[in-house]
Design a protein around this motif. Structure first.
Motif, short mmCIF file in Angstrom:
data_model
loop_
_atom_site.label_atom_id
_atom_site.label_comp_id
_atom_site.label_asym_id
_atom_site.label_seq_id
_atom_site.Cartn_x
_atom_site.Cartn_y
_atom_site.Cartn_z
N VAL A 66 0.81 -1.20 0.00
CA VAL A 66 0.00 0.00 0.00
C VAL A 66 0.86 1.26 0.00
N VAL A 67 1.88 1.30 0.85
CA VAL A 67 2.73 2.51 0.93
C VAL A 67 3.49 2.76 -0.38
N PRO A 68 4.21 1.77 -0.95
CA PRO A 68 4.86 2.03 -2.24
C PRO A 68 3.89 2.40 -3.35
N LEU A 69 2.73 1.73 -3.39
CA LEU A 69 1.73 2.06 -4.42
C LEU A 69 1.23 3.49 -4.26
N SER A 70 1.02 3.92 -3.03
CA SER A 70 0.58 5.30 -2.79
C SER A 70 1.64 6.30 -3.25
N LEU A 71 2.90 6.00 -2.97
CA LEU A 71 3.98 6.89 -3.41
C LEU A 71 4.06 6.95 -4.93
N ILE A 72 3.85 5.80 -5.57
CA ILE A 72 3.89 5.77 -7.04
C ILE A 72 2.76 6.61 -7.61
N LEU A 73 1.55 6.47 -7.08
CA LEU A 73 0.42 7.23 -7.59
C LEU A 73 0.61 8.73 -7.35
N VAL A 74 1.20 9.09 -6.20
CA VAL A 74 1.47 10.50 -5.93
C VAL A 74 2.50 11.04 -6.92
N SER A 75 3.53 10.24 -7.23
CA SER A 75 4.56 10.69 -8.17
C SER A 75 4.00 10.86 -9.57
N TYR A 76 2.91 10.15 -9.90
CA TYR A 76 2.30 10.30 -11.22
C TYR A 76 1.14 11.30 -11.19
N GLY A 77 1.06 12.09 -10.14
CA GLY A 77 0.01 13.09 -10.07
C GLY A 77 0.14 14.17 -11.12
N ARG A 78 1.37 14.42 -11.55
CA ARG A 78 1.59 15.40 -12.60
C ARG A 78 1.19 14.80 -13.94
N ARG A 79 0.39 15.50 -14.73
CA ARG A 79 -0.09 14.97 -16.01
C ARG A 79 1.07 14.68 -16.95
#
Length: 223
Positions: free
Chosen positions: A128-141
């Motif tokens: 969950v923690v790595p996946l959350s970090l990955i999704l946050v890092s892809y927040g920029r379009r």
């Protein structure tokens, strides 16, 4: 696992199950961390291109790789012995394609509360923690469009692993977990080269030529 899928005798020794579980946990955990590291690398390359060489220097790369492998080994060293110390039912039938923690917990005839809590806590920190970090890092379009191949791999891998390790206790979920376990163990690694290389223009042209459609159909010019 491949021997059991191909052959008629689908058995494994206790030692073989121990080794398989240890390696499976170590490599699976390491991949979870490495996917997060790759997301961080792509984020810096896309969003901080002028500072990339300063931030992602060789020493940091070695440190991040070492952290991923160490976390994988620690997770396997902690969880493998505690899982295989459980009292197992007399029939010794592992309801899965591979010796995996959820399948071995279901095989136990004793109290598995500690093991389930251990698996849940490990799943939160490793999935969950790595996946959350990955999704946050892809927040920029911009990062989302540039690194779509990595995001596809992340989605396939994490969704199938989460379906196995964070599933509810019911027969349907267990049968579904067997499919997802086989998918992330065999399917996702098989698809990774195709997903990553389709971003390459030469591979795209070769792919279309294979289908009989040249991506660059230009008239010949005499020189």
């Amino acid at each position: 696992m491949l021997v059991n899928l191909w052959g008629l005798t689908k058995t494994i020794s206790f030692l073989g199950c121990f080794v398989q579980l240890f390696i499976f946990l170590a490599l699976g955990t390491t991949e979870c961390i490495l996917l997060a590291v790759m997301a961080f690398d792509r984020y810096v390359a896309v969003c901080q291109p002028l500072h990339y060489a300063t931030i992602i220097h060789p020493r940091l790369c070695w440190q991040l790789a070492a952290v991923a492998w160490i976390v994988g080994l620690v997770e396997s060293v902690v969880q493998t012995p505690s899982t295989l110390r459980l009292p197992f039912c007399p029939h010794h039938r592992v309801d899965d394609f591979v010796c995996e923690v959820p399948a071995l917990i279901r095989l136990s005839c004793g109290d598995t509360t500690y093991n389930e809590i251990q698996m849940a806590v490990a799943s939160v920190f490793i999935l969950v923690v790595p996946l959350s970090l990955i999704l946050v890092s892809y927040g920029r379009r911009k990062a989302f469009g540039t690194c779509s191949s990595h995001l596809i791999v992340v989605t396939l891998f994490y969704s199938s692993v989460i379906a196995v390790y964070l599933q509810p206790k019911n027969p349907y979920a267990q049968e579904r977990g067997k499919f997802f376990g086989l998918f992330y163990a065999v399917g996702t690694p098989s698809l990774n080269p195709l997903i990553y290389t389709l971003r390459n223009k030469e591979v795209k042209r070769a792919f279309w030529r294979l289908l009989g459609k040249d991506a660059r159909t230009k008239p010949w010019r005499a020189t």
